[in-house]
Every structure is written in C-alpha cells, then in structure tokens.
Design an enzyme around this catalytic site. Structure first.
Site, short mmCIF file in Angstrom:
data_model
loop_
_atom_site.label_atom_id
_atom_site.label_comp_id
_atom_site.label_asym_id
_atom_site.label_seq_id
_atom_site.Cartn_x
_atom_site.Cartn_y
_atom_site.Cartn_z
N ASP A 159 -8.91 -5.13 -5.96
CA ASP A 159 -8.42 -3.81 -4.99
C ASP A 159 -8.66 -2.66 -5.69
OD1 ASP A 159 -7.35 -2.69 -2.91
OD2 ASP A 159 -5.29 -3.62 -2.95
N SER A 164 0.66 -1.31 0.04
CA SER A 164 -0.11 -0.10 -0.03
C SER A 164 0.91 1.22 -0.07
CB SER A 164 -0.91 -0.10 0.98
OG SER A 164 -2.04 0.97 1.14
N HIS A 217 -7.76 -5.69 0.12
CA HIS A 217 -6.40 -4.95 0.32
C HIS A 217 -5.56 -5.70 1.08
CE1 HIS A 217 -3.89 -1.63 -0.83
NE2 HIS A 217 -3.59 -1.24 0.87
#
Length: 521
Positions: free
Chosen positions: A369, A304, A427
C-alpha cells in the site's frame, strides 16, 4: 477506482499529498446481509509469509474454498478473548510494553482485539450514506442505539454514546447536488459529515476485558472537502490549532488538523468541531467511570485519513488531559490502533506523542500500500532519525516521521487474493482484516482464524474468481428505491432521529479550559 476502500491513487509533488476518497457501498440492514453465523470446523493452512529469504514456495494445489462457511466477528473462540486472558492481560495488549514479543508470532488475543477495533473503523464506512440523491447524504444511516446491530456487529459489547461530525475550513459544497430544501427542516447539512463515533464497553463486556474501555473510531476519506484537506500536506505548529502544546517545534500536517478542528457556528451538527466533540465526550466518560473506581482505557482507531484523525485525537486527549479524572485523580491510558495511515507530523510530534505523553500506537499496514508511505520528502523510511532531527531543526520543509510500532502484512501471502494492479485493493480495510485473520507470524503459515474472506469483496474486487464471490456485493435492495401505492419508484424519507449534541458539551469543554462554542442560529 474501486469502491469502498480508500484507493491509493496518490500524487506527491513537492509537499502535496492526495489521499483519495473512500466511497462506501450502501449499507444494509443486518437481515439483508450474507449470513455470517455459520461456522466450519475446517481450516485452510497455506505456507506463506512476508517476503523473506526463508519463505517457502506455496503449495501448488489450489486451496479448497471455505468462503461462506466461516464466521465473521471478533474471533472470540479463536483469539482467546473468551477464556479470561484479556481480563488480566489488557494492559499488555493495550501496549504497556510496546507489544514486545506479541507480534512475531502474533499473540492470538492481540489479533482478536486488532480485528475488533478494525471492524469499528469499517463500521464507519458501512453505515455512511453516500448516495448523492439521498436527503441525508453524509449522515450515518443508523441511530446510535442500534448502530452495532444495524452494521452486523450485534453482540460486540459496546454502546455508541456519540457520533462525531466534521467539517472543513474550506467553504465548498461536500456533494455534487444540493441536499437542502428550505421547506423540509429534516434535510442534512451541506457541509457536515458523519466521520466516526465514540462508544463505551457494556457492563458485561467490561467484566470480560478487564476494564471500562472508551473507543473512538474514525473513517477515511469520503467527501470533496476531505479530498481538499488531504492535499494540504504542509506542516504547521500544532499549537496554532488550539491544542495546548507549548513547543512550537511540534508540527502536524495542516490538512488533517484543519479537518479535526474545523467547525461552522451556523450548522447544527458542526457548531462544535470534531475535536471538541471528542474531548467533551471522552472527558465525560472518563470522569463517569473512573469516578466510580473503575479502571478505564481510551482506545482510538481509524483507517487511512481516519488513522491520521486517530493519531491527532489521541495526542489531543492526552495533551489536554481529557483522559484524566479529577475526582479520582487517575489517568486512563491512551492507545491507537492505526490501519494503513499516512504520516501525521514531524519528529518532534512523534517524540511528544510517545515519550512525553506516553501514548501507545500500533500501526497495521499492507507493505504494498502506498498511503502509509506519504506524505514527506525527508522521512524515516529514507533517512536516519538523527538526520531527520537536524532537518527539523534547520526548518526544512516536508520533514515527516511515522509514530509507533509497526505490524507489516503482505496481501501476496493470502491464497484467497488475486494479483491485481488496483491500488485501492492494497489499501482496502477489509483486506487488512482478512490478512490479520490469517497472519501467524513472519515467515509462518497463513491460517484462517474464523473471519469470512468474502468480506474482502464487500466493496472491492480482490478475491480470486474461483471463490465465486462477486465484487462489490454489499448493496441495498434496489439501491433503496421503493414503489409507492401509485406505482411510482422513489427514494423514501428515512425515519430517523438526528441526534443533537449533548447538553453538557459546553460544561465538559469548560472543565478542560476550552472556549464554549457559539450557539447555532
């Protein structure tokens, strides 16, 4: 929002992007975690794959659960890492040929390496102290010397040499209650946070993997300041941040760059920026081991926001020359393993990254995602690259392009995962590692390779109920509270040695031509 996984509640209004925070579950000492060393000889095989016309319908019968009988880890037995392949193939696995022929079907040695580096990024979450009532909120819960043991990765073959701390140019408190007590100098910083670590392979691991590997691992969004930086989705020339790229066309997302280069001279832990910490340590380790005649590699990983930090730091390492040993006159190859990362820069950044600096990047993502789909209005997903270059040349706003080779996974192929509308599950990094473990190739059967699927629910609610694994199961006994001799419950002082920055940091920064940081007051 589910805990642990950087959830994907994103907003895209114009050029504004929000990468929501990961709220890690409280870490546990390794003796309090679910046993991960039992192994089952059984293997579950389910016909499934990424959505294609050729995909066959999965078997209707329910798969037998093997949760609790699978071994967590780096898949040494299954991946081929233990049979000597990696010693001779490490450059190929490191991306020398852009992973041609290794992704479909997936090479088992590569898969084992991806899971290992993914676990490094996961360890940053698992060790992060997010308890807002803790005097050490924002720190790593474990000392560097026992880090991998304490997060359940004993025997991984790496030693942490330095923690990475970050702050922001935005002067706001990171947490909702003050942590500092003037009468207690052991309190943690109000703005500094543990965001990753640098580790180096041991002598034994080096012999097995074929080179001395320097690993840099980054976690994703956790704190309020990181939220703010995530929202700063406008582009700036990377040279404005002190990174020695003379081409003003090379631009990156301002929020990511601010977090990477931000520092606070009055803070003991952030008197050096995350950038300076990484460059100094990588330069020191490259010179140390390459100077001895060893082959050296630099491998950067993150999830991320951590993926964005990985891309930036890899670019910076190569651009600044921190991967070069002057005494040995050699350059260590730099590779990025990115997990569910957003776009970081424009087309010129990508060209400089891949073609001129020669950095290799492999991006692993879940096709459902949304985080890898932002930021950007003009992107490679919607427009051909020639048109993006024209948009860049015209100075249009929000022109972004992904970097590297793509490995796309699909959580719907796993028979262990339930259907959900929780974007945080899509995610979740543990879910990505589970999908990697079972991935054999596009349109091919899903086979568990040895990693315990129960880890998916460590801080999420993604496994099917039939497997009887509670959601968010990883937590400390009594949330760390202990009962004193007087019968009162309290959060104890945590005995720990807060590692200061190495004394030679300024020396290695000076060798790279960077200004020496001012001493903290």
């Amino acid at each position: 929002m589910s805990t642990m996984s950087c959830s994907s509640n994103l907003s895209l209004a114009g050029a504004r992007t929000v990468l929501p925070p990961c709220r890690p579950a409280a870490p546990l000492p390794s003796h309090q975690l679910t046993s991960r060393r039992r192994r089952s000889s059984s293997r579950l095989v389910v016909t499934s794959a990424l959505s294609t016309d050729e995909t066959k319908a999965p078997a209707k019968e329910k798969p037998a659960s093997v949760i609790g009988d699978m071994e967590r880890g780096t898949l040494a037995e299954e991946s081929g890492r233990s049979d000597g392949q990696l010693t001779s193939r490490w450059r190929e696995i490191h991306g020398s040929n852009n992973w041609e022929g290794l992704l479909d079907p997936i090479d088992t040695v590569l898969r084992g390496e991806l899971i290992r580096y993914g676990e490094f990024a996961q360890a940053c979450y698992d060790s992060f102290d997010y308890d807002r009532f803790s005097r050490y909120c924002g720190t790593c819960k474990y000392p560097p010397k026992s880090f991998f043991h304490d997060v359940g990765l004993a025997g991984v073959g790496y030693d942490v040499t330095r923690y990475i701390y970050a702050t922001s140019h935005v002067h706001l408190p990171n947490f909702s209650i003050a942590k500092h007590d003037p009468l207690d100098d052991r309190m943690w910083s109000e703005t500094a946070t543990f965001i990753g670590f640098i580790a180096v392979s041991s002598d034994q691991e080096t012999a097995r993997i074929g080179r001395r590997d320097i690993a840099v691992a980054w976690r994703g969004t956790v704190t309020k300041l990181e939220w703010v930086e995530d929202m700063s989705a406008f582009l700036k020339p990377i040279g404005q941040y002190g990174i020695p790229c003379e081409d003003p066309r090379v631009k990156v997302e301002a929020g990511f760059a601010d977090l990477y280069t931000g520092k606070e001279p009055t803070c003991k832990f952030c008197k050096y920026s995350a950038r300076e910490q990484v460059l100094a340590e990588v330069r020191k380790l490259v010179e140390l081991y390459a100077g001895k005649g060893e082959e050296v590699s630099v491998t950067v990983t993150g999830h991320s926001l951590g993926s964005a930090m990985a891309m930036l730091s890899a670019f910076d390492i190569a651009e600044t020359g921190a991967n070069v040993s002057p005494s040995a006159d050699v350059k260590a190859p730099v590779c990025v393993y990115s997990f569910s990362g957003p776009r970081v820069g424009n087309t010129w950044f990508g060209e400089r990254f891949e073609k001129e600096l020669g950095i290799k990047a492999l991006r692993i993502l879940n096709v459902h995602d949304t985080v890898p789909k932002v930021p950007g209005i003009f992107t490679e997903a919607l427009h051909p690259m020639p048109l993006l270059r024209v948009a860049d040349a015209l100075g249009l706003p929000s022109v972004y392009s992904h970097i590297g080779v793509l490995l796309a996974l699909d959580h719907e192929v796993s028979p262990f995962l339930k259907r959900t509308f929780d974007l945080a599950c899509y995610h979740n990094l543990e879910a990505h590692l589970h999908l990697l473990d079972g991935y054999t190739g596009r349109g091919k059967e899903f086979k568990l390779g040895g990693r315990d699927p129960a880890l998916v629910n460590k801080a999420a609610d993604f496994l099917k109920d039939e497997h009887m694994v509670p959601s968010g199961w990883r937590q400390e006994l009594n949330k760390g509270m202990i009962r004193t001799e007087e019968g009162k419950w309290t959060l104890p002082h945590r005995p720990r040695d807060v590692e200061d920055h190495p004394d030679d940091t300024d020396l290695h920064l000076a060798q790279l031509g960077l200004a020496v940081a001012a001493a903290a007051t």
